[in-house]
Design an enzyme around this catalytic site. Sequence first.
Site, PDB file in Angstrom:
ATOM      1  N   GLU A 149       5.232   4.649  13.612  1.00 38.96           N
ATOM      2  CA  GLU A 149       5.860   5.309  14.752  1.00 38.96           C
ATOM      3  C   GLU A 149       4.850   6.124  15.556  1.00 38.96           C
ATOM      4  O   GLU A 149       4.958   7.355  15.673  1.00 38.96           O
ATOM      5  CB  GLU A 149       7.032   6.182  14.284  1.00 38.96           C
ATOM      6  CG  GLU A 149       8.136   5.347  13.678  1.00 38.96           C
ATOM      7  CD  GLU A 149       9.446   6.100  13.470  1.00 38.96           C
ATOM      8  OE1 GLU A 149       9.423   7.341  13.413  1.00 38.96           O
ATOM      9  OE2 GLU A 149      10.499   5.438  13.369  1.00 38.96           O
ATOM     10  N   GLU A 309      12.896  -0.712  10.137  1.00 43.59           N
ATOM     11  CA  GLU A 309      13.572   0.332   9.357  1.00 43.59           C
ATOM     12  C   GLU A 309      15.003   0.460   9.857  1.00 43.59           C
ATOM     13  O   GLU A 309      15.271   0.329  11.052  1.00 43.59           O
ATOM     14  CB  GLU A 309      12.913   1.706   9.559  1.00 43.59           C
ATOM     15  CG  GLU A 309      11.547   1.879   8.974  1.00 43.59           C
ATOM     16  CD  GLU A 309      11.007   3.294   9.249  1.00 43.59           C
ATOM     17  OE1 GLU A 309      11.807   4.231   9.456  1.00 43.59           O
ATOM     18  OE2 GLU A 309       9.780   3.444   9.285  1.00 43.59           O
TER      19      GLU A 309
HETATM   20  C1  GLA Z   1      11.164   7.214  10.713  1.00 40.30           C
HETATM   21  C2  GLA Z   1       9.936   7.049   9.847  1.00 40.30           C
HETATM   22  C3  GLA Z   1      10.245   6.948   8.387  1.00 40.30           C
HETATM   23  C4  GLA Z   1      11.325   7.926   7.987  1.00 40.30           C
HETATM   24  C5  GLA Z   1      12.539   7.690   8.847  1.00 40.30           C
HETATM   25  C6  GLA Z   1      13.708   8.588   8.488  1.00 40.30           C
HETATM   26  O1  GLA Z   1      11.682   6.039  11.153  1.00 40.30           O
HETATM   27  O2  GLA Z   1       9.162   5.942  10.228  1.00 40.30           O
HETATM   28  O3  GLA Z   1       9.060   7.220   7.670  1.00 40.30           O
HETATM   29  O4  GLA Z   1      10.878   9.227   8.121  1.00 40.30           O
HETATM   30  O5  GLA Z   1      12.216   7.962  10.177  1.00 40.30           O
HETATM   31  O6  GLA Z   1      14.825   8.341   9.280  1.00 40.30           O
END
Ligand code: GLA
Length: 683
Positions: A149, A309
Amino acid sequence: MLGGHLLHGGDYNPEQWLDCPEILEEDIRLMKEAGVNCVTLGVFSWAVLEPEEGVYHFGWLEEIIDNLGSAGIQVILATPSGAMPHWLTQKYPEVMQVREDGSRNLPGKRHNFCYTSPVMRRKTAAIDEALSRTFGKKENVILWHISNELGGNFSDGACHCEACQNAFREWLKEKYGTLEQLNQAWWGRFWSHEYTDWDQIHSPVPRGETTVTALELDWRRFVTAQFCGFCEMEIRAVKKYSDLPATTNYMDTFKNIDYNRLSRGLDIISWDNYPFWHREKDEVPAAVRAAFNHSMMRSMKKQPFLLMESAPSVINWRENNPVKRPGMHMLSSMQAVAHGSDSVQYFQWRKGRGSYEKFHGAVLDHKNGSNTRVFREVSEVGRRLPGLEHLLDGTVNHPEAAVLFDWENWWAVENITGPRLDLNYPGYVMDHYRAFWEQGIEADIVDMNADLSGYRLVSAPLNYMYKSGWAEKIRAFVRGGGVFVTTFFSGMADETDLCFTGSHPLEDVLGVVQEEIDAPSEEFENRFLYSENAYPAVRMCEIVHAKEGTEVLSVYERDFYAGFPAVTRRSYGEGQAYYLAAESDLSFLRRFYEDVFDSCGMKNALGAKLPYGVTAAVRTSCRQKPADAGLADSGEAVFVMNFRNEPVSVECRGDWRDAETGETYSGKIPMEAFGCKVLSRTK
Ligand code: GLA
Ligand code: ZN
């Protein structure tokens, strides 16, 4: 299909359990039980992989990758730059970001490194190359996951350190050549803001320059360019000894990075989806937003993307975090696939015991092993996906409509100093998109650099900035038979936020002459009649004149501009252009787009009106052109999704077969609460 499967699995952070071999064994056993075939390793593992500078400990990772491999589980391998180890920030403080107020961050958190810092780039490249050498040819490693991210939480996304300031000046020199050009593009004469030395230029910050809007635009472009540079540096490093493709996981509409620009350097698009389900009883707003984001990710390469994710159940970072109601996990997972994802991946496999994310949902909770509702619902997804692989392999969505969502337009329009200061560009675009979603008409979400061939309809709400070439592209699109929809406050400024003078760049196509823009207070709100219903004209009411040959479909009813056009249509070449002069509401947008879809013969896949909360999406073979009028040929996969927590009956034209159960439907399709069916058309 990457890895030969629809991927199912997610972030796996076993470094937290290295001293519990029984946990690691249980993990693999339960992954098999849950139908997990792919996990992402190494996302925040830098401190375990390189416990001291230049000393790499990869043995534990290799063993885990091999054990997963023996169990038939594939691996997406991440580079660890998402979180910095303490030895790095201690020895090289310049890797930490400098904030807008000029103070340097202290160590900790994550995602907060200076992407310009040469040390940060060197250290990252070194470990990435070492990972590439060790793991780049492993049989069960299928994809590089760059960082995490980029620009993400716990930082404002941008670094204001001296290295970044200097790099910004160099970037500007490259772009403008001379200060004279820059001053012109930035309208520097105003308020004596002309620069006479490159070193006078600083990043825009609250205690410095915030009034030169073109400076802010260029700063945002520069920040994107630095992230792209950092990401591309990492991609080169991991590809040094490996031919595997690379991705980085996006957030949704994340303002600080122009994702369309970043996508150019990636092989595969992936993103992290955390909708706010069950915020209200009506799930449609959350579903529309998720569909918009999925569609945008797919549109970046017009290829399947990866859902990298998603939450198996709760998250932990909203004020209140509802658990997913039974059925929502399956539906939200299928929604991603319906809009073009070739995976359903989670954050994360197993809940950690301590620190920040111990209450964030995971496939495995702290207690009860596999005996949980969440585990069972995840396993159901794990059982369902393999049955769809054959049908979906080589397919993606091919919508005939596109909705414009352009980062540079976003930056510009939300930074304007009049006529309103509270514009929410993504919200506004999503309101338009919702009219598509509700009718089951899919749309790509594209920026102004997109190739528009293949679309019948392009909608560009609040298209304030016209990048160079955009007006010509739209003109050619409409001339060739395309339908274009745009709104008030469009075609106002160019790429450096200089207002167009003379006329709107598309005045000939739209057939309207813009004169004034009213931003009325509530008591002065206007309204207009459209198709016999009255709709509100609020917030932004443009006063325009229709040119000869422009059809006025509706006029304002009140105030001194009563009788002036509110909705117009003009034929141009083989196509048509619509202009919405005022902001209205959802009921208007529904009605309006229904007419637009009708006029260009666009129907949803089922060929029928869908009940509220139900939508449809179609994946077709990449080699196949979209079927006539959106009716699916056999071989296509039509997803019908019900976002209502109650059964509904959906009308359909023709005969349909459930691709999973073989059941056939004619005229009506019964949908369970939060149900998703995958259908094909019977001959
Ligand atoms: C983001 C991060 C993850 C985690 C999620 C939690 O997407 O990439 O590492 O912290 O949030 O929702
Ligand atoms: Zn910096």
